[in-house]
Design a protein around this motif. Structure first.
Motif, PDB file in Angstrom:
ATOM      1  N   SER A  30       0.807  -1.223   0.000  1.00  0.00           N
ATOM      2  CA  SER A  30       0.000   0.000   0.000  1.00  0.00           C
ATOM      3  C   SER A  30       0.837   1.268   0.000  1.00  0.00           C
ATOM      4  O   SER A  30       0.297   2.359  -0.176  1.00  0.00           O
ATOM      5  CB  SER A  30      -0.932   0.018   1.218  1.00  0.00           C
ATOM      6  OG  SER A  30      -0.185  -0.021   2.424  1.00  0.00           O
TER       7      SER A  30
ATOM      8  N   ARG B 160       1.695  -5.620  -6.959  1.00  0.00           N
ATOM      9  CA  ARG B 160       0.762  -6.638  -6.468  1.00  0.00           C
ATOM     10  C   ARG B 160       0.624  -7.780  -7.481  1.00  0.00           C
ATOM     11  O   ARG B 160       0.630  -8.957  -7.110  1.00  0.00           O
ATOM     12  CB  ARG B 160      -0.589  -5.990  -6.200  1.00  0.00           C
ATOM     13  CG  ARG B 160      -1.592  -6.901  -5.522  1.00  0.00           C
ATOM     14  CD  ARG B 160      -2.794  -6.119  -5.065  1.00  0.00           C
ATOM     15  NE  ARG B 160      -3.544  -5.542  -6.165  1.00  0.00           N
ATOM     16  CZ  ARG B 160      -3.798  -4.248  -6.320  1.00  0.00           C
ATOM     17  NH1 ARG B 160      -3.339  -3.374  -5.442  1.00  0.00           N
ATOM     18  NH2 ARG B 160      -4.493  -3.801  -7.345  1.00  0.00           N
TER      19      ARG B 160
ATOM     20  N   ALA C 176      -9.761  -1.283   7.096  1.00  0.00           N
ATOM     21  CA  ALA C 176      -9.850  -1.910   5.778  1.00  0.00           C
ATOM     22  C   ALA C 176     -11.217  -2.557   5.646  1.00  0.00           C
ATOM     23  O   ALA C 176     -11.623  -3.345   6.506  1.00  0.00           O
ATOM     24  CB  ALA C 176      -8.756  -2.951   5.582  1.00  0.00           C
TER      25      ALA C 176
ATOM     26  N   LEU D 190     -13.204  -5.070   3.487  1.00  0.00           N
ATOM     27  CA  LEU D 190     -13.010  -6.133   2.504  1.00  0.00           C
ATOM     28  C   LEU D 190     -14.363  -6.609   2.000  1.00  0.00           C
ATOM     29  O   LEU D 190     -15.226  -6.996   2.788  1.00  0.00           O
ATOM     30  CB  LEU D 190     -12.247  -7.302   3.118  1.00  0.00           C
ATOM     31  CG  LEU D 190     -10.898  -6.985   3.782  1.00  0.00           C
ATOM     32  CD1 LEU D 190     -10.217  -8.272   4.239  1.00  0.00           C
ATOM     33  CD2 LEU D 190      -9.993  -6.197   2.854  1.00  0.00           C
TER      34      LEU D 190
ATOM     35  N   ARG E  64      -9.699   2.131   3.832  1.00  0.00           N
ATOM     36  CA  ARG E  64      -9.433   1.531   2.528  1.00  0.00           C
ATOM     37  C   ARG E  64     -10.558   0.564   2.208  1.00  0.00           C
ATOM     38  O   ARG E  64     -10.972  -0.220   3.066  1.00  0.00           O
ATOM     39  CB  ARG E  64      -8.109   0.760   2.522  1.00  0.00           C
ATOM     40  CG  ARG E  64      -6.861   1.596   2.576  1.00  0.00           C
ATOM     41  CD  ARG E  64      -5.630   0.702   2.538  1.00  0.00           C
ATOM     42  NE  ARG E  64      -5.503  -0.015   1.271  1.00  0.00           N
ATOM     43  CZ  ARG E  64      -4.652  -1.021   1.075  1.00  0.00           C
ATOM     44  NH1 ARG E  64      -3.884  -1.456   2.057  1.00  0.00           N
ATOM     45  NH2 ARG E  64      -4.576  -1.616  -0.109  1.00  0.00           N
TER      46      ARG E  64
ATOM     47  N   LEU F  65     -11.499  -2.490  -0.310  1.00  0.00           N
ATOM     48  CA  LEU F  65     -10.960  -3.446  -1.270  1.00  0.00           C
ATOM     49  C   LEU F  65     -12.095  -4.323  -1.777  1.00  0.00           C
ATOM     50  O   LEU F  65     -12.727  -5.055  -1.006  1.00  0.00           O
ATOM     51  CB  LEU F  65      -9.881  -4.324  -0.629  1.00  0.00           C
ATOM     52  CG  LEU F  65      -8.477  -3.725  -0.475  1.00  0.00           C
ATOM     53  CD1 LEU F  65      -8.463  -2.625   0.585  1.00  0.00           C
ATOM     54  CD2 LEU F  65      -7.462  -4.800  -0.121  1.00  0.00           C
TER      55      LEU F  65
ATOM     56  N   ILE G 160     -12.837  -7.440  -3.782  1.00  0.00           N
ATOM     57  CA  ILE G 160     -12.040  -8.616  -4.112  1.00  0.00           C
ATOM     58  C   ILE G 160     -12.810  -9.463  -5.113  1.00  0.00           C
ATOM     59  O   ILE G 160     -13.896  -9.972  -4.798  1.00  0.00           O
ATOM     60  CB  ILE G 160     -11.725  -9.419  -2.846  1.00  0.00           C
ATOM     61  CG1 ILE G 160     -11.225  -8.490  -1.731  1.00  0.00           C
ATOM     62  CG2 ILE G 160     -10.693 -10.495  -3.129  1.00  0.00           C
ATOM     63  CD1 ILE G 160     -11.316  -9.107  -0.354  1.00  0.00           C
TER      64      ILE G 160
ATOM     65  N   GLU H 217     -10.209   0.030  -4.175  1.00  0.00           N
ATOM     66  CA  GLU H 217      -9.239  -0.758  -4.926  1.00  0.00           C
ATOM     67  C   GLU H 217      -9.889  -2.069  -5.340  1.00  0.00           C
ATOM     68  O   GLU H 217     -10.615  -2.680  -4.554  1.00  0.00           O
ATOM     69  CB  GLU H 217      -8.001  -1.043  -4.078  1.00  0.00           C
ATOM     70  CG  GLU H 217      -7.338   0.205  -3.519  1.00  0.00           C
ATOM     71  CD  GLU H 217      -6.335  -0.126  -2.433  1.00  0.00           C
ATOM     72  OE1 GLU H 217      -5.428  -0.953  -2.698  1.00  0.00           O
ATOM     73  OE2 GLU H 217      -6.462   0.419  -1.329  1.00  0.00           O
TER      74      GLU H 217
ATOM     75  N   ILE I  24      -9.139  -5.831  -6.243  1.00  0.00           N
ATOM     76  CA  ILE I  24      -8.115  -6.859  -6.109  1.00  0.00           C
ATOM     77  C   ILE I  24      -8.573  -8.089  -6.881  1.00  0.00           C
ATOM     78  O   ILE I  24      -9.609  -8.682  -6.569  1.00  0.00           O
ATOM     79  CB  ILE I  24      -7.887  -7.233  -4.631  1.00  0.00           C
ATOM     80  CG1 ILE I  24      -7.603  -5.982  -3.792  1.00  0.00           C
ATOM     81  CG2 ILE I  24      -6.771  -8.253  -4.503  1.00  0.00           C
ATOM     82  CD1 ILE I  24      -6.376  -5.226  -4.209  1.00  0.00           C
TER      83      ILE I  24
ATOM     84  N   ALA J 117      -6.576 -11.082   0.307  1.00  0.00           N
ATOM     85  CA  ALA J 117      -6.582  -9.640   0.520  1.00  0.00           C
ATOM     86  C   ALA J 117      -5.978  -9.251   1.858  1.00  0.00           C
ATOM     87  O   ALA J 117      -5.432  -8.143   2.001  1.00  0.00           O
ATOM     88  CB  ALA J 117      -8.011  -9.102   0.421  1.00  0.00           C
TER      89      ALA J 117
ATOM     90  N   VAL K  94      -3.230  -5.610   3.322  1.00  0.00           N
ATOM     91  CA  VAL K  94      -3.654  -4.482   4.155  1.00  0.00           C
ATOM     92  C   VAL K  94      -2.847  -4.464   5.444  1.00  0.00           C
ATOM     93  O   VAL K  94      -2.441  -5.509   5.962  1.00  0.00           O
ATOM     94  CB  VAL K  94      -5.162  -4.541   4.475  1.00  0.00           C
ATOM     95  CG1 VAL K  94      -5.983  -4.458   3.211  1.00  0.00           C
ATOM     96  CG2 VAL K  94      -5.515  -5.800   5.244  1.00  0.00           C
TER      97      VAL K  94
END
Length: 678
Positions: free
Chosen positions: A139, A193, A285, A287, A315, A317, A319, A341, A343, A360, A364
């Protein structure tokens, strides 16, 4: 200058290279330049200017570029104040609020320095056995070497005073310009990544099995064998000792009914924890695993967009599976609205939600982590409430669970959805909070659980082979010395509308609970030591107990009907030979059924629901369906222990945020939350 969309076809990360280049640009990993110009005194000159035009000769390059783009002195002064407080740069703050396009900024930096600009990078994939770097690297990295020594090229994304460092390095040695390329941090991190996809995938798939093999469900053959043994024992017991076996089931049924009744009658949720100041909020984070969910990505973005949490501490994410192209495209299209983001998890077995989450988790480095499903609509204040719960709670609090609820609108309120809602309401509004308040073990839900990341990692993270990863991680966290809690917050979601969808989902749940029980009962004495006698008993009751109860319920109901018929045929003369068997059946069934019904009514009234009498009366029919799913779960754990039965979402008509009635006629507050009545 090259085309902004130019992509380097062949890049290689290698060691060695020019010491002059490395020495000149050693500033990048430290993100600082000493002595560094102070932005605030510099910008104070422009704070009160009425004219937007001013000279920038001798000023930091970042300021010069932003002025040339068209930002006013006042805007830059305000952004500079915020940047100094947060430890960021002017451009980062302007990008964060949407005033500056990232692509425009990095192209402008490259133009000013006379360097090439790359919007996309590709790095060669590393082999699976390469150790993973610290999660912070994924990150924070803003530079990467490409090419072969001795003619390597440094791709960088300098910020703030680092831009001046690059300019100074080029002025000192103009030949460096040929070996420098500007790119965006997002492009560099995405390439880094992707370069580590195989090591990340290996860690996600095998990390728990290699690190804690006794806690992993990867050995499907062992799960199948032990499930066969358990099924055989129950079948033999039911065949040779039917009444004694069903009396044991009655005891479990009675205990669960008592817990539901006591939990529902207990006082409602305690006062919420204090609201933390923005400066005290931990990093978070979010997810969100997605698989075949392209149709509801826009709804998800709207729901997550209502979360009230500082952008610089959050953040998101999303996925996705790399080969789920529809969902991936939809997520990438929508991600910009949330600065989320995307992923992409490379295809590998098992293809499960916990495998995606484990992948994931290694990306993080935040203090807290929360899981949401694609159809979730969390309360806007939920992250703040969870952060406050951790700040105000005991030091061993490692996870808090938000309540889950169903928000179907009237056309989608069929009998199955209403039964599902009753089940959720009693579990998440009564049972789990009561267990948490008494410091007891509680099974987590599959979403809206908030973790301390460091304790989650220490416990081994999610098991990619366990199809009820929530129950499994709850046990492992408690075994590692953690405490589980609940928060007074709600996430609404969607219930299956048709029996086939409900049955597939419930088969997975029952299969997962059975597998989780088998895994943690590999060493019963050790489990007892880890969680204590009460925790051990609760794990037996909440995992094995509900599996056995579901299997035995129709048989127990049949025996109750038989004993009742015998009593009626005998003129209701309750002799010991008739009355005792009937009583041993009636009392557990009465308390079990009565506890569930009373709990449904009490929690319904407390949270503004209207519970239908017909739904209460038909609870036994719903429990018979559980038996059907559980029998199938035994078959599936033997044939496909790691198969994830995907539930399709986006089929139900749901209440719009801001009003309406929910399953069972619920009135909702404007923020979408359901609160207990005072």
């Amino acid at each position: 200058m090259p085309d902004p969309d130019r992509t380097q076809p062949s890049m290689h990360l290698s060691s060695g290279g020019s010491s002059a280049l490395r020495d000149a640009l050693r500033v990048f990993p430290r993100s600082a330049l000493k002595p560094r110009p102070s932005l605030i005194p510099l910008l104070d000159r422009y704070r009160n200017r009425r004219s937007d035009a001013f000279e920038t000769d001798g000023e930091p390059i970042e300021l010069q570029i932003l002025t040339r783009i068209g930002f006013s002195g006042r805007a830059l002064a305000l952004s500079g104040t915020i940047a100094a407080r947060r430890g960021t740069s002017l451009a980062e703050e302007l990008t964060r609020i949407g005033a500056l396009d990232g692509e425009t900024w990095w192209q402008s930096v490259a133009d000013h320095l006379g360097l090439d600009y790359l919007s996309h990078l590709r790095l060669p994939a590393l082999p699976p056995e390469v150790p993973l770097p610290d999660p912070r690297t994924f990150s924070r990295i803003r530079q990467v070497w490409i090419g072969e020594a001795p003619r390597r090229t440094l791709v960088v994304a300098p910020r703030g005073a680092e831009i001046d460092a690059v300019a100074a390095a080029i002025a000192t040695d103009p030949t460096l310009a040929a070996r420098l390329i500007i790119s965006s941090p997002e492009a560099i991190r995405r390439a880094f990544r992707q370069q580590h996809e195989l090591p990340l995938s290996r860690e996600a798939c095998d990390g728990l099995q290699l690190g804690q093999p006794a806690m992993s469900a990867a050995d499907g053959a062992t799960l199948a064998h032990r499930a066969v043994i358990l099924a055989a024992v129950m079948a033999l017991a039911l065949w040779f000792l039917p009444r004694s076996t069903l009396y044991v089931f009655d005891l479990a049924f009675l205990t669960v009914g008592l817990i539901r009744l006591i939990a529902a009658m207990a006082p409602s949720a305690p006062d919420p924890p204090l609201r933390l100041d923005a400066s005290d909020l931990p990093s978070y984070a979010v997810l969100v695993p997605l698989y075949h969910e392209a149709e509801i990505v826009d709804d998800l973005i709207r729901a997550l967009g209502r979360l009230d949490y500082p952008l610089d501490r959050r953040r998101i994410l999303m996925i996705v599976e790399a080969d789920d192209l529809d969902t991936r495209v939809a997520a990438e299209r929508a991600a910009g609205a949330l600065r989320a983001e995307v992923i992409a998890v490379p295809p590998s077995r098992p293809r499960t939600k916990p495998k995606a989450l484990a992948y994931a988790l290694n990306l993080v480095e935040t203090d807290l982590v929360v899981i949401y499903d694609a159809e979730d609509r969390p309360e806007p204040e939920q992250l703040r409430k969870a952060a406050a719960a951790f700040a105000c709670g005991p030091g061993d609090l490692v996870c808090v669970q938000a309540a889950l609820d169903i928000d179907h609108a009237a056309p989608s309120e069929n009998w199955l959805a209403r039964q599902f809602a009753l089940e959720y309401r009693v579990l998440f509004r009564a049972v789990l909070p009561w267990l948490a308040r008494n410091g007891l073990f509680l099974p987590l839900g599959g979403t809206s659980n908030h973790f301390r990341r460091d304790r989650l990692v220490a416990a081994g993270g999610w098991d990619p082979c366990n199809v009820t990863e929530d129950a499994d991680i709850a046990i492992r966290l408690v075994r590692a010395g953690g405490r589980l809690g609940t928060i007074d917050s709600v996430t609404t979601e969607e219930a299956p509308l048709k029996w086939l969808a409900w049955n597939r989902q419930r088969i997975r749940w029952m299969k997962g609970w059975l597998g989780t029980w088998i895994v943690h009962m590999r060493q019963p004495a050790r489990l007892m030591r880890d969680v204590g006698p009460v925790g051990f008993a609760l794990i037996q009751l909440l995992l094995l107990g509900q599996i056995v109860s579901a299997l035995m319920f129709p048989f127990g109901l049949g025996l109750l009907a038989y004993d009742t018929a015998v009593a009626v045929a005998g003129g209701l003369e309750l002799t010991p030979g008739v009355g005792l068997p009937l009583g041993l059946q009636l009392v557990p069934f009465g308390i079990g059924f009565g506890g569930a019904a009373v709990a449904a009514v009490v929690t319904g009234r407390r949270y503004g629901y209207c519970v239908r009498v017909s739904d209460l009366v038909s609870l036994p029919a719903y429990w018979v369906l559980l038996c059907v799913a559980t029998i199938s779960a035994f078959g599936e754990i033997m044939s496909a222990p790691h198969r994830w039965n995907k539930t399709r979402h986006g089929l139900a008509l749901r209440i719009k945020t801001g009003g309406g009635t929910g399953a069972g006629g619920t009135r909702r507050r404007p923020d979408g939350d359901r609160r207990p009545k005072p």
